[in-house]
Write an enzyme that holds these catalytic residues in place. Structure first.
Site, short mmCIF file in Angstrom:
data_model
loop_
_atom_site.label_atom_id
_atom_site.label_comp_id
_atom_site.label_asym_id
_atom_site.label_seq_id
_atom_site.Cartn_x
_atom_site.Cartn_y
_atom_site.Cartn_z
N ARG A 9 -20.94 14.08 74.37
CA ARG A 9 -21.47 14.12 75.73
C ARG A 9 -21.71 15.57 76.16
NH1 ARG A 9 -16.64 10.35 78.25
NH2 ARG A 9 -16.94 8.54 76.90
N TYR A 24 -22.19 24.93 69.11
CA TYR A 24 -22.76 25.26 70.42
C TYR A 24 -23.12 26.73 70.45
CZ TYR A 24 -21.23 20.88 72.68
OH TYR A 24 -21.07 19.56 73.04
N ASP A 54 -22.47 17.90 79.83
CA ASP A 54 -22.36 17.84 81.28
C ASP A 54 -23.70 18.13 81.95
OD1 ASP A 54 -19.61 17.32 81.23
OD2 ASP A 54 -19.12 19.46 81.15
N ARG A 97 -17.27 26.36 77.75
CA ARG A 97 -17.45 27.08 79.02
C ARG A 97 -16.16 27.77 79.45
NH1 ARG A 97 -19.80 22.64 82.88
NH2 ARG A 97 -19.48 24.32 84.41
#
Length: 263
Positions: free
Chosen positions: A50, A110, A52, A197
């Site tokens: 998933r 990422y 955000d 993050r």
């Protein structure tokens, strides 16, 4: 048959990946487009992970099951014709029933792109993070080294994270810088909610001098989210690859040409 798709999307227009009642998610729009091509009322996709609201993907991988026979090109060009411009199917493959977009994956990667400048970005607003001053990249690299390996990442885990275990194997955390643009590249077996993050936020604190490089080891050992700096903005975060066993013959990284801006 079971079909796997490689998806890219601009996360700014959506409330994240996962389907929600209001329907404004990437998964909702993708499911609707696939169902139209398949000629069925409804179809469900399962994703590698998933993302955000505001987070982008250069390589999200999904799979779905469908009884309707269509050429693979229909799952690319046909579906794209029905998707909003912020979402695109990049490739389609027929895969065996044993394949699962999430559970067959052994790694995710990422990238986070951060502009360091007194002036906020305009042309690429929402496409990169922003910090108003220069950062000490070498100190950030020293701090990042403390996070490599298999650790309990509870200090970098969102309170609403649903992962069964905070133990993750962070295999890569590279930091490069050119002309004020800092790029963070991370590879792990899997990531916790907000993990990237939160790591970037902590590294920014190191870069601006609010934390020492060696403090990163203490944050990790604390296993407590309240000890670490705030979660950084989603704008510059991209899911860039998902690793699968070679037997499935699927791309593991986004085509570099599709991220040409970030070379």
């Amino acid at each position: 048959m079971r079909i796997a798709l490689g998806i890219e999307y601009d996360g700014r227009a959506f409330s994240g990946w996962q389907t929600q009642p209001h329907g404004n998610t990437v998964q909702d729009r993708l499911n609707q487009a696939i169902a139209q091509i398949a000629g069925v009322a409804d179809i469900g996709t399962l994703a590698a992970g998933r993302t955000d609201a505001g987070v982008h993907a250069a390589m999200q991988v999904v799979h779905f099951d469908c009884l309707t026979q269509r050429p693979l090109n229909a799952w690319v060009r046909g579906v794209n014709a029905l998707l909003p411009p912020e979402v695109a199917v990049v490739w389609a493959r027929e895969v065996p029933e044993a394949f699962h977009a999430r559970f067959s994956a052994f790694s995710r990667s990422y990238s986070y792109f951060l502009l360091t400048s007194p002036v906020r970005p305009c042309l690429l607003a929402g496409k990169m993070g922003w910090f108003h001053q220069a950062l000490d990249v070498e100190a950030m690299r020293e701090a990042a080294a403390h996070l490599l390996g298999r650790h309990d990442f509870s200090s970098f885990r969102a309170s609403e994270c649903q992962a069964k275990s905070p133990l993750k194997d962070l295999q890569r955390l590279d930091i490069s810088e050119q002309d004020g643009l800092i790029r963070f590249d991370l590879l792990a077996d899997a990531f916790l909610h907000h993990m990237v993050r939160n790591i970037v936020g902590a590294l920014v604190y190191v870069g601006k001098g609010a934390l020492r490089a060696e403090d990163m080891a203490g944050l990790l050992a604390a296993r407590d989210r309240t000890f670490a700096p705030p979660t950084f903005m989603p704008d510059g975060l991209y899911l860039t690859g998902v690793g699968y066993p070679e037997t499935y013959d699927l791309p593991s990284q986004a085509d570099a040409a599709r991220l040409a801006l970030w070379r």
